[in-house]
Design a protein around this motif. Structure first.
Motif, mmCIF file in Angstrom:
data_model
loop_
_atom_site.group_PDB
_atom_site.id
_atom_site.type_symbol
_atom_site.label_atom_id
_atom_site.label_comp_id
_atom_site.label_asym_id
_atom_site.label_seq_id
_atom_site.Cartn_x
_atom_site.Cartn_y
_atom_site.Cartn_z
ATOM 1 N N ALA A 162 7.634 9.949 67.270
ATOM 2 C CA ALA A 162 7.820 8.977 68.347
ATOM 3 C C ALA A 162 8.501 7.734 67.788
ATOM 4 O O ALA A 162 8.746 7.622 66.574
ATOM 5 C CB ALA A 162 6.469 8.599 68.969
ATOM 6 N N SER A 163 8.799 6.787 68.680
ATOM 7 C CA SER A 163 9.372 5.509 68.265
ATOM 8 C C SER A 163 8.593 4.377 68.929
ATOM 9 O O SER A 163 7.944 4.563 69.962
ATOM 10 C CB SER A 163 10.852 5.414 68.643
ATOM 11 N N SER A 200 -3.039 17.696 67.023
ATOM 12 C CA SER A 200 -2.951 16.388 67.666
ATOM 13 C C SER A 200 -1.659 16.265 68.469
ATOM 14 O O SER A 200 -0.646 16.887 68.153
ATOM 15 C CB SER A 200 -3.039 15.268 66.627
ATOM 16 N N ILE A 201 -1.712 15.439 69.507
ATOM 17 C CA ILE A 201 -0.570 15.206 70.376
ATOM 18 C C ILE A 201 -0.314 13.707 70.430
ATOM 19 O O ILE A 201 -1.251 12.906 70.504
ATOM 20 C CB ILE A 201 -0.852 15.743 71.795
ATOM 21 N N VAL A 202 0.961 13.315 70.397
ATOM 22 C CA VAL A 202 1.335 11.904 70.477
ATOM 23 C C VAL A 202 2.147 11.688 71.748
ATOM 24 O O VAL A 202 3.173 12.338 71.963
ATOM 25 C CB VAL A 202 2.147 11.473 69.243
ATOM 26 N N VAL A 203 1.677 10.769 72.608
ATOM 27 C CA VAL A 203 2.342 10.493 73.882
ATOM 28 C C VAL A 203 2.652 9.000 73.984
ATOM 29 O O VAL A 203 1.727 8.181 73.974
ATOM 30 C CB VAL A 203 1.458 10.906 75.083
ATOM 31 N N PRO A 204 3.926 8.595 74.071
ATOM 32 C CA PRO A 204 4.255 7.179 74.297
ATOM 33 C C PRO A 204 3.781 6.748 75.680
ATOM 34 O O PRO A 204 3.931 7.488 76.658
ATOM 35 C CB PRO A 204 5.787 7.149 74.193
ATOM 36 N N HIS A 205 3.225 5.533 75.766
ATOM 37 C CA HIS A 205 2.653 5.077 77.039
ATOM 38 C C HIS A 205 2.782 3.565 77.154
ATOM 39 O O HIS A 205 2.670 2.845 76.162
ATOM 40 C CB HIS A 205 1.178 5.485 77.110
ATOM 41 N N ARG A 206 3.001 3.099 78.387
ATOM 42 C CA ARG A 206 2.997 1.668 78.693
ATOM 43 C C ARG A 206 2.084 1.438 79.889
ATOM 44 O O ARG A 206 2.196 2.128 80.904
ATOM 45 C CB ARG A 206 4.412 1.180 79.017
ATOM 46 N N SER A 207 1.182 0.471 79.771
ATOM 47 C CA SER A 207 0.219 0.198 80.831
ATOM 48 C C SER A 207 0.892 -0.498 82.010
ATOM 49 O O SER A 207 1.869 -1.232 81.847
ATOM 50 C CB SER A 207 -0.923 -0.672 80.310
ATOM 51 N N SER A 208 0.348 -0.257 83.201
ATOM 52 C CA SER A 208 0.853 -0.936 84.399
ATOM 53 C C SER A 208 -0.283 -1.132 85.396
ATOM 54 O O SER A 208 -1.375 -0.575 85.240
ATOM 55 C CB SER A 208 1.982 -0.123 85.048
ATOM 56 N N LEU A 209 -0.006 -1.916 86.434
ATOM 57 C CA LEU A 209 -0.990 -2.213 87.469
ATOM 58 C C LEU A 209 -0.797 -1.361 88.720
ATOM 59 O O LEU A 209 -1.334 -1.676 89.781
ATOM 60 C CB LEU A 209 -0.905 -3.699 87.842
#
Length: 432
Positions: free
Chosen positions: A369-370, A411-420
């Motif tokens: 990932a980056s 294991s799994i790596v998932v990029p994520h960004r929180s939101s409302l």
């Protein structure tokens, strides 16, 4: 003195030039989110008392100042403080505010470790000042497998019902349950992702497990609550670049939830789909001047682009980005060379001395990932899958640093960004 809405952000209107200058200054100020959060945490009681006693009112404070400060506060803090007062709640709950707050959110990596019949998720966030990271628990203690992230929403396997998929925002506690797909796939060895179509404002789940069956697409909130099937991506069986006995579809790389890219074990191309037109197509890999070894490259999202990371040799890794998806135009962004790399190691007491100063074999590094908008890359060493060893590479300073976290074989790596993003009923996910 008045306020009005122009375009996508509130504009402060006044005839006085000095007040106009104040607006220009405010728009260019960078606020420290942590400092703001600390301030409001310590002053929360005072603010509540002020409102109860009606001694001051946020309505008397310039709206633009309030907006520019609050919109940059991380979503996890705003979810709590949105109930501080009615005016804040109205502002924070608006679709425009949610979209702009999401722009300021930073990417974290969700690391999923398999625990028998469920997964446990850990959030990895880069430190803003040092070349280091922080780990925090994420979601529930017993979770299903997270498949993809889009606009703060997570597509996740139901931990209790096999074959069920859910769309969840753990921050706002909202959940949408999807019906069983027509193929009856148990969602264990398939490729699926949550996407978003900007033109129609629709969220779509795109699924494939057997190309002979085709793609299954579900639009969240649709009135008939049914999947639709489209053919693809191969017209004839002999068109497949893979062996059916050994290949299985994996989750695609998602670019802003708008374009999905699937690895198909090909030396020439990947299969892509624009969520808007729902048409599968071939995206050809960059021209390297020689044949590509399909076992030596990785695909990942990097700074908003599809990235092709190729292990050239024991001492070199090349990083390409798909600069123009429609024109299939690739640009070589960087070459990671072992000689100029500044190699460091985080403090790992249990690490044998022989690994203390040994630079890893670049041929064995697998890109995961980056982070930091593509400025930092994460790798794991394929010879050390079971000891959780990872490497972070900072492109600007050419620094490679080794860490030890729970990144193991399954294991799994998932990029994520929180939101409302939130909803009361699934129909609210459709545009109005």
């Amino acid at each position: 003195m008045r306020y009005e809405l122009k375009g996508n952000i509130p504009q402060y209107c006044n005839e006085k030039e000095e007040e106009a200058s104040l607006v220009n200054l405010l728009e260019n100020v960078n606020f420290d989110s942590k400092e703001i959060y600390t301030h409001y945490k310590t002053k929360e009681k005072n603010l509540l008392n002020y409102h109860k006693d009606k001694k001051t009112s946020l309505l008397n404070f310039p709206e633009l100042v309030i907006y520019n400060i609050i919109v940059k506060i991380p979503a996890e803090y705003l979810q709590k403080y949105r109930y501080l007062c009615k005016s804040w709640h109205g502002m924070i709950s608006s679709n425009m505010f949610i979209a702009q707050n999401f722009i300021h959110s930073k990417t974290e990596l969700l690391i999923l470790v398999k625990k028998r019949s469920h997964f446990k998720a850990t959030s990895l966030r880069m430190d803003e000042k040092e070349f280091d990271f922080k780990l925090d628990n994420f979601g529930l203690a017993r979770m299903g497998r997270i498949r993809s992230s889009c606009n703060g929403l997570l597509l996740i396997n139901d931990p209790k019902i096999e074959g069920k998929l859910n769309v969840v925002n753990f921050l706002t506690k909202c959940k949408a349950i999807l019906p069983q797909c027509p193929s009856g796939c148990p969602h264990k060895r398939c490729g699926v992702a949550l996407g978003f179509c900007p033109s129609t404002k629709e969220y779509k789940v795109v699924h494939i497990y057997a190309d002979g069956f085709g793609y299954e697409i579900f639009t969240l909130g649709c009135s008939d609550n049914n999947w639709k099937c489209i053919p693809g991506p191969f017209k004839e069986p002999h068109d497949r670049p893979f062996n059916l006995d050994t290949f299985h579809w994996s989750d695609p790389v998602s670019i802003h939830g708008q374009v999905l890219h699937w690895y198909v074990s090909s030396k020439e191309y990947v299969i892509s789909m624009d969520v808007n037109d729902e048409t599968p197509r071939k995206t050809y890999l960059p021209t390297l001047g020689k044949k590509i070894d399909k076992k030596r490259y990785s695909l990942l999202e990097m700074g908003g682009y599809l990235s092709f990371v190729y292990n050239v040799s024991n001492f070199q890794i090349d990083v390409w980005i798909l600069k123009d998806f429609a024109a299939q135009f690739w640009v070589k962004k960087h070459s990671i060379l072992s000689e100029p790399v500044n190699y460091t190691i985080s403090k790992i007491p249990s690490l044998p001395n022989k690994y203390e100063y040994s630079l890893p074999n670049f041929q064995k590094l697998v890109a995961l990932a980056s982070l930091r908008n593509g400025e930092v890359m994460m790798f794991k060493h394929e010879n050390f899958k079971n000891d959780g060893r990872i490497y972070l590479y900072e492109i600007k300073h050419m620094e490679l640093k080794m860490f030890k976290v729970k990144i193991k074989d399954e294991s799994i790596v998932v990029p994520h960004r929180s939101s409302l993003v939130c909803w009361k009923s699934e129909s609210e996910l459709l545009p109005r």
